[in-house]
Scaffold this motif. Structure first.
Motif, mmCIF file in Angstrom:
data_model
loop_
_atom_site.group_PDB
_atom_site.id
_atom_site.type_symbol
_atom_site.label_atom_id
_atom_site.label_comp_id
_atom_site.label_asym_id
_atom_site.label_seq_id
_atom_site.Cartn_x
_atom_site.Cartn_y
_atom_site.Cartn_z
ATOM 1 N N GLY A 83 0.934 -1.333 0.014
ATOM 2 C CA GLY A 83 -0.052 0.036 -0.051
ATOM 3 C C GLY A 83 0.614 1.182 -0.157
ATOM 4 N N ALA A 84 2.158 1.174 0.541
ATOM 5 C CA ALA A 84 2.714 2.742 0.688
ATOM 6 C C ALA A 84 3.567 2.797 -0.572
ATOM 7 N N VAL A 85 3.548 1.858 -1.384
ATOM 8 C CA VAL A 85 4.278 2.033 -2.751
ATOM 9 C C VAL A 85 3.742 1.711 -3.909
ATOM 10 N N GLY A 95 9.487 7.300 -4.914
ATOM 11 C CA GLY A 95 8.741 8.654 -4.196
ATOM 12 C C GLY A 95 7.898 8.366 -3.051
ATOM 13 N N ASP A 96 6.671 7.388 -3.533
ATOM 14 C CA ASP A 96 5.829 6.815 -2.896
ATOM 15 C C ASP A 96 6.436 6.232 -1.459
ATOM 16 N N ALA A 97 7.330 5.528 -1.586
ATOM 17 C CA ALA A 97 8.116 4.823 -0.535
ATOM 18 C C ALA A 97 8.436 5.667 0.521
ATOM 19 N N LEU A 98 9.267 6.901 -0.046
ATOM 20 C CA LEU A 98 9.994 7.733 0.753
ATOM 21 C C LEU A 98 8.983 8.810 1.449
ATOM 22 N N SER A 99 7.834 9.020 0.946
ATOM 23 C CA SER A 99 6.910 10.038 1.521
ATOM 24 C C SER A 99 6.531 9.394 2.564
ATOM 25 N N THR A 100 6.121 8.020 2.599
ATOM 26 C CA THR A 100 5.445 7.180 3.633
ATOM 27 C C THR A 100 6.873 7.375 4.855
ATOM 28 N N ALA A 101 7.776 6.790 4.255
ATOM 29 C CA ALA A 101 8.996 6.965 5.388
ATOM 30 C C ALA A 101 9.453 8.219 6.096
ATOM 31 N N THR A 144 2.222 12.861 -1.588
ATOM 32 C CA THR A 144 2.058 13.125 -0.162
ATOM 33 C C THR A 144 1.615 12.173 0.588
ATOM 34 N N SER A 145 2.059 12.166 1.964
ATOM 35 C CA SER A 145 1.573 11.282 2.843
ATOM 36 C C SER A 145 1.218 12.183 4.185
ATOM 37 N N GLY A 146 0.005 11.791 4.649
ATOM 38 C CA GLY A 146 -0.512 12.642 5.755
ATOM 39 C C GLY A 146 -1.446 11.717 6.615
HETATM 40 MG MG MG Z 1 3.512 6.096 0.271
#
Ligand code: MG
Ligand code: ADP
Length: 346
Positions: free
Chosen positions: A173-175, A285-291, A241-243
Motif C-alpha cells: 500500500g505504501a508503494v 517517491g511513494d515509498a519515501l513519502s511514507t518513510a 504526499t503522505s499524511g
Molecule cells: Mg507512500
C-alpha cells in the motif's frame, strides 16, 4: 474513506488556474479531457491533452486493473496474497511485483526501516484494511512486531520469486500507487501523449510538457484548512504526499491513523503533519513519502542529505514548513502568515 476522496493534492494548470481534481482543466491552447476513475481504494484523476483521450482512458483503466490484481493484499489471487499465503516458500510472481518489492526494500534500507512492507499484520490489527477499526492490546502489538522485518523478505530475481518467513505478511500500500502512476505515465507516452497529469489520490505524476512549454504547477494541500500550503513549479516528475489526515478513526478522543511506525506498532507520531516527496521515480517517491512521515524531520533531512535523490516539503505540527534546496526557486507559499519556512541544504 470520504476524507480520502477529497484529500488529494490540488493541481493547477498555470494558465487556466483550475483545480484538476474538479471536472475540468485547460492548457493554454487545447482543451483537456479530465476523467475520474475509482480503483486501488482511491480516486484517480487523469488530465489528458491528446485527441486520443478516450482510447487512452480505456487502456489506462485496463492497466490499473492489471496492477491492482497483482498488488492488492485483499484480492485472493494477487501476487501479494499468494506470497502471504505461501509464507515460508518461494512464490513465483510477475516482474511488476518484483519491481515494487525491490523498490520497497530500497526505501526500507534508505529509511532504516521506517518504511517496512512487512508491517501488514499490524495494519490489519488496527482494522485499516477493512475499516473495522479497533485499538489493539499492547500485548497483541508486541507479539505481531516480532514478525515485522523487511530484511526477512528474499527476492530471487533469476527465478522471479519472492519468499517471506512464516507468520510474516506483505502490504504494498505504501508503494503500489507510485509504481502504478509510473506505469500509467509510460503507457500514455507509448500511446503518443505529450502532456498529461496522473493523480492517484495524492500521488501526482506530470507527464511530458505543456504545449506552451511552461512548467506544471502542483499545489500541495494544507491539512489544517481548506486551502493549499504551497505551489511547486515542476517539469516531468512525481509529487507524492503522505499524511495522517488521509485515513483515520477516533476512539475515546484519540485519533489513530493508517501510517504505522514499524518500531512501535502504533500510528507514527513523529511531529510531521504532511510529508511531500518530489522524485523522478514515483514508486520510490511513494515509498519515501511514507518513510519521511514516520521518520520525523531530523531523520528525514539526514536521509535527504545522504541519498540526494529526492526533494521534499514537510509540514510539522508547529506550522514550520521545511523545503529542500532543489525546490527553493520553484516554490510559492500560500498567503498564510502562520507558516514559517525553513530551507534545507543538501
Ligand atoms: Mg507512500
Ligand atoms: P496512502 O496510501 O494513503 O497514499 P501511504 O503511501 O503513506 O499513504 O501508504 C500508507 C499505507 O501503507 C497504509 O495504508 C498501509 O497499508 C501501509 N503502511 C502503513 N505504515 C507503513 C510503513 N511504516 N511501511 C510500509 N507500509 C506502511
Amino acid at each position: 474513506m470520504i476524507k480520502k476522496l477529497f484529500s488529494v493534492i490540488f493541481l493547477f494548470c498555470l494558465c487556466a488556474g483550475i483545480f484538476s481534481g474538479c471536472t475540468q482543466a485547460q492548457s493554454s491552447s487545447s482543451a483537456a479531457t479530465v476523467k475520474e476513475l475509482y480503483a486501488m481504494d482511491t480516486v484517480i484523476t487523469l488530465t489528458l491533452y491528446s485527441d486520443n483521450a478516450q482510447e487512452e482512458i480505456t487502456k489506462v483503466n485496463e492497466e490499473i486493473k492489471r496492477l491492482e490484481n497483482l498488488f492488492s493484499a485483499t484480492i485472493d489471487s494477487s501476487d501479494v496474497s499468494r506470497i502471504n499465503k505461501g509464507a515460508g516458500s518461494y512464490v513465483l510472481v510477475s516482474q511488476d511485483t518484483l519491481n515494487v518489492i525491490e523498490t520497497a526494500l530500497c526505501g526500507g534500507k534508505m529509511s532504516d526501516g521506517a518504511l517496512d512492507i512487512t508491517v501488514y499484520p499490524i495494519v490489519k490489527a488496527w482494522g485499516f484494511t477493512t475499516g473495522d477499526y479497533k485499538v489493539p492490546k499492547d500485548s497483541e502489538i508486541s507479539q505481531l512486531l516480532k514478525n515485522v522485518n523487511y530484511n526477512n523478505i528474499t527476492v530471487d530475481k533469476e527465478n522471479s520469486s519472492v519468499k517471506i518467513e512464516k507468520n510474516m505478511a506483505l502490504d504494498l500500500g505504501a508503494v503500489a500507487k507510485g509504481y502504478t502512476s509510473a506505469c500509467i505515465a509510460q503507457l500514455l507516452k507509448d500511446m503518443g501523449e505529450t502532456a498529461a497529469i496522473v493523480n492517484l489520490g495524492g500521488n501526482v505524476e506530470t507527464v511530458g510538457e505543456k504545449e506552451d512549454k511552461s512548467k506544471w504547477t502542483v499545489a500541495i494541500e494544507n491539512p489544517n484548512k481548506k486551502d493549499y500550503l504551497c505551489k511547486l513549479s515542476v517539469n516531468e516528475c512525481s509529487v507524492i504526499t503522505s499524511g495522517a489526515y488521509q485515513r483515520n478513526f477516533t476512539q475515546d478522543g484519540i485519533t489513530y491513523h493508517h501510517i504505522i511506525d514499524p518500531a512501535t506498532g502504533y500510528p507514527a507520531n513523529s511531529g510531521i503533519t504532511s510529508a511531500t516527496v518530489v522524485a523522478d521515480n514515483s514508486a520510490l517517491g511513494d515509498a519515501l513519502s511514507t518513510a519521511v512521515y514516520v521518520m520525523g524531520v531530523e531523520k528525514a533531512i539526514k536521509m535527504y542529505q545522504v541519498y540526494r535523490c529526492f526533494d521534499f516539503v514537510i509540514l510539522d505540527d508547529s506550522n514550520t514548513l521545511y523545503v529542500s534546496q532543489g525546490l527553493k526557486d520553484n516554490f510559492q507559499l500560500a498567503d498564510d502568515t502562520s507558516l514559517t519556512v525553513k530551507y534545507v541544504n543538501e
